[in-house]
Motif scaffolding. Structure first.
Motif, PDB file in Angstrom:
ATOM      1  N   ILE A  80      -4.515 -31.362  -8.206  1.00  0.00           N
ATOM      2  CA  ILE A  80      -4.607 -32.819  -8.385  1.00  0.00           C
ATOM      3  C   ILE A  80      -3.929 -33.231  -9.697  1.00  0.00           C
ATOM      4  N   ALA A  81      -4.252 -32.511 -10.774  1.00  0.00           N
ATOM      5  CA  ALA A  81      -3.695 -32.871 -12.085  1.00  0.00           C
ATOM      6  C   ALA A  81      -2.169 -32.820 -12.062  1.00  0.00           C
ATOM      7  N   GLY A 129      -2.627 -28.956 -16.271  1.00  0.00           N
ATOM      8  CA  GLY A 129      -3.245 -28.855 -14.956  1.00  0.00           C
ATOM      9  C   GLY A 129      -4.726 -29.151 -14.977  1.00  0.00           C
ATOM     10  N   THR A 130      -5.171 -29.797 -16.019  1.00  0.00           N
ATOM     11  CA  THR A 130      -6.563 -30.251 -16.135  1.00  0.00           C
ATOM     12  C   THR A 130      -6.596 -31.346 -17.204  1.00  0.00           C
ATOM     13  N   THR A 131      -7.610 -32.188 -17.128  1.00  0.00           N
ATOM     14  CA  THR A 131      -7.826 -33.151 -18.214  1.00  0.00           C
ATOM     15  C   THR A 131      -9.218 -32.933 -18.816  1.00  0.00           C
ATOM     16  N   ALA A 132      -9.790 -31.768 -18.531  1.00  0.00           N
ATOM     17  CA  ALA A 132     -11.133 -31.480 -19.056  1.00  0.00           C
ATOM     18  C   ALA A 132     -11.130 -31.532 -20.579  1.00  0.00           C
ATOM     19  N   PRO A 133     -12.138 -32.156 -21.188  1.00  0.00           N
ATOM     20  CA  PRO A 133     -12.197 -32.193 -22.652  1.00  0.00           C
ATOM     21  C   PRO A 133     -12.414 -30.792 -23.222  1.00  0.00           C
ATOM     22  N   GLY A 134     -11.824 -30.539 -24.391  1.00  0.00           N
ATOM     23  CA  GLY A 134     -12.046 -29.255 -25.046  1.00  0.00           C
ATOM     24  C   GLY A 134     -10.822 -28.354 -25.075  1.00  0.00           C
ATOM     25  N   LEU A 135      -9.665 -28.845 -24.616  1.00  0.00           N
ATOM     26  CA  LEU A 135      -8.441 -28.058 -24.749  1.00  0.00           C
ATOM     27  C   LEU A 135      -8.026 -28.097 -26.224  1.00  0.00           C
ATOM     28  N   PRO A 136      -7.826 -26.929 -26.847  1.00  0.00           N
ATOM     29  CA  PRO A 136      -7.661 -26.922 -28.313  1.00  0.00           C
ATOM     30  C   PRO A 136      -6.486 -27.782 -28.811  1.00  0.00           C
ATOM     31  N   TYR A 137      -5.306 -27.613 -28.198  1.00  0.00           N
ATOM     32  CA  TYR A 137      -4.140 -28.370 -28.682  1.00  0.00           C
ATOM     33  C   TYR A 137      -4.328 -29.870 -28.448  1.00  0.00           C
TER      34      TYR A 137
END
Lengths: 467, 467
Positions: free
Chosen positions: A183-184, B188-196
């Motif tokens: 999806i993303a 490929g995600t928008t989940a919070p917590g990706l370091p960069y």
């Protein structure tokens, strides 16, 4: 907003000129074309065709994935012995799309290599090193229980609601369906509320199954519109029969008004000026899944028929046909699919509008995509270098001419922009738009559609579309 | 997990053989190489170099974006008159990357056309129709007030924390920074917590500014490690000086243990078997931004030095240098960047591991990426056809040999997999790993690092790394 909704643009800042951003490249490969359609009952398919005038299909050869007529009974019996995968309505639409070669050179639902290339590169590299465009995953999801059922079988039968075998998928590969990543990378957002995601992905299985597809009987819907569902091969036959030396495709999923008609007529005029002798328009409404608030296919087709009957478009130089793909509403990613599929149907010019295949952000008060990104991405897309991209010119209602005209920024006060919302409101309220906005017959269809909706909302059963 | 962390694989199912998935294509274009480095004070830069042996840089010519030494004062004065954009630490790292040509043929921060192609196609089409790989956006974000400050100026000065001019960006283009779309399509995600994302995107401005970059003084960090920061041109000089006829790059951001050493030694042996006379290893730790729980660059470099001192790797055929890029942790998307940048530095072989540039999903209990996708995507990536991809072979501790060896699936009981977590736990507890896992000097550095961390956690200031 779809390609044709550019009329809803409130503050146009510049006019897009009808310039070629891509030029057709001379082709060295031999043309692939069928001397006889494998399907029956459609126009043009029995005409002896001449090769060489139309753009070559992706991969050099138009893929058709039908079981030979003489083999159908045998394959149907084979299918009964295989593990069964039940197809959803949208799955069946993709079977239709694949079987007719809209996604040439794809030979079936994507295996992981094709899926990954689609997600990351919007294109697939073929064995000879050449690249074809492929921006939207064409995949078949299965759940754990279906996967277990398949076990070690190398083939599966794809069946309809009543377990009738539709197709066989062979040399299968099962791999993980990472929905979030799919999806993303396809939509550029994972916000809840994307129509195709809600309809076809969220509740689908955690595995994808790819393989080589063979369809036992060509997909039919028996809805009175099958006669409009010409395959790429049949369209190529038809364009050849008409001696088309240029084919310009117009993708739409909305009613046609006179602004569109102006654009299409003007495009033909310009192609003639460029030296083409007989440019033919492919007016190509999308026929697969659309979201609930789009005008249904039946009503759109009826409206398009009226537009031709009323002489707004010239039937001699226009082919109206249905594009069987479901709609993703994936903006710049999806517009590439819309264009690529039309190459396979013989189109070498593609008209692209403002915010093609776009929609509002499902959560935020803004469009999901930048209105110019579709056109920009399309013009740079790998594998579409052969296609001539024609950016949409902005048309609006010109009060000085009592009709639709290309917007002239030197006299903005003379123009009225009639948005899709405004058009729907007028039709719902049984009011008339300004004279010359849409042909009367076409407008009447729209009013009837909204009447039927209102009736349904009042507890009455909606009238079927008059055939 | 980084490339080198494949040792943490608990249940390997198959051994990856060291086969070439891409073969170098004969090149017709003339080689571009410098006869003299524009930078000073680095090894190898003054050697007269011979052209023709190393892989050609992307775009045919290695880009270097430095102001000529004689023009520096003039440009510094010019910069003082321009609107100023203050660079973050990561922005400065990208200035460094761009200026030395790691991203050749990029000539500066991306304009929208380059940004869109990167997001959608992981590659950029050049004017001559050829395609180079470019998978990670190299962009500079500005906020509304900075945009207003720039006004109609066509150039801006990029300045450090103390307003010292670092570079000039000219012929600028400002366009919208759709963060959600950028993140979704890159990770490929928008989940919070990706370091960069947390570090460099979430709080950055809503606009991106692209343009042609000219750096006034080469970027230096004055941290004692600048001597290890060889530019692509300097590395090419060094490989030529060593008469390398093959260069194999190993990207890492973790300590080197004997499993890695085995892999690198074995790769050289196989390249010799393939007929190369002098394959040289580029041991290339990433030196830009990394997440908080990675071992800091200073400690890693100290550990790598010990590994060479202890003779685990042969200094004669190994070049240790720092890759100045920040880390995205974007898995299959980022591994392409890691490989592409090494082409520009002269590497024609690239070692890829399990789950390169991957990490745990920030919210879910799983890895963010499929462990095989990095290798698969890399092997199919547009613009990397010239690079030979060497899949990582799985090494583990072989109890029968008291040392690291390639895993043999016929006798799994003989092997111990020592994960990164296990390694860190041992080092933290001042325990020793099995003999032969890592050279004693290298292990001692790791123990010292974790001691210093523990001391800091107890309220003592961490000791600086002994130089």
């Amino acid at each position: 907003m779809a390609a044709i909704s550019s009329l809803s643009l409130k503050t146009p800042t510049k006019i897009q000129s009808l310039t070629k951003t891509h030029y057709a490249i001379p082709l060295n490969l031999p043309f692939s074309c069928r001397s006889k359609s494998k399907r029956t009952g459609s126009i043009g398919s029995r005409t002896r065709i001449r090769c060489g005038l139309l753009i070559e299909p992706d991969g050099g050869k138009l893929v058709e994935l039908f079981v030979e007529e003489s083999q159908r009974e045998l394959k149907r019996e084979d299918a009964l012995k295989l593990p069964k995968i039940k197809l959803t309505k949208i799955d069946l639409e993709w079977v239709h799309v694949l079987s007719e070669g809209w996604a040439s050179p794809l030979k079936g639902f994507m295996r992981e290599d094709e899926f990954l290339q689609t997600l990351h590169f919007n294109s697939i590299r073929l064995e000879d090193g050449s690249v074809v465009n492929m921006s939207v995953p064409i995949v078949l999801a299965i759940d754990d229980s279906q996967k277990n059922l398949i076990g070690g079988s190398s083939s599966v039968a794809l069946v309809d609601d009543e377990n009738n075998p539709i197709a066989i998928l062979s040399d299968i590969e099962i791999y993980k369906h990472n929905k979030e990543e799919r999806i993303a990378r396809t939509w550029g957002t994972t916000a809840p509320g994307l129509p195709y995601v809600d309809e076809a992905i969220t509740h689908s299985g955690n595995w994808l199954i790819g393989g080589d597809l063979k369809v036992i009987d060509p997909v039919k819907y028996n809805d009175g519109l099958d006669r409009f569902r010409l395959s790429p091969a049949e369209l190529r036959d038809e364009f050849t029969r008409r001696n088309a030396d240029a084919v310009f495709a117009f993708q739409l999923r909305n009613p046609v008004h006179n602004g569109h008609a102006l654009l299409m007529t003007d495009t033909r005029r310009r192609l003639l000026e460029m030296g083409y002798k007989n440019p033919v328009l492919l007016l190509h409404p999308l026929g697969g899944y659309t979201k609930a608030d789009d005008v249904p296919l039946h009503w759109r087709m009826k409206q398009h028929e009226k537009v031709l009957e009323d002489g707004v478009l010239d039937p001699e130089t226009t082919v109206v046909s249905i594009f069987p793909s479901p709609m993703h509403y994936a903006g710049p990613t999806e517009v590439q699919w819309h264009a690529k599929a039309r190459i396979n149907a013989g189109a070498n010019f593609y008209i692209v509008g403002r915010d093609p295949a776009g929609m509002s952000h499902p959560l935020e008060k803004r469009d999901l995509y930048d209105a110019d990104h579709g056109k920009k991405v399309l013009s740079m897309a790998p594998g579409l270098e052969r296609l001539n991209i024609l950016p949409f010119r902005v048309a609006a209602y010109d009060k000085t001419k009592n009709g639709m005209a290309f917007f002239d920024p030197s006299r903005p006060q003379d123009f009225i922009f009639i948005s899709g919302t405004k058009m729907r409101t007028l039709a719902k309220n049984n009011e008339n738009p300004p004279d010359g906005f849409m042909c009367p017959g076409g407008w009447k269809v729209l009013v009837e559609y909204y009447d039927s909706l209102a009736a349904a909302e009042n507890g009455r059963v909606a009238e079927p579309v008059p055939s």
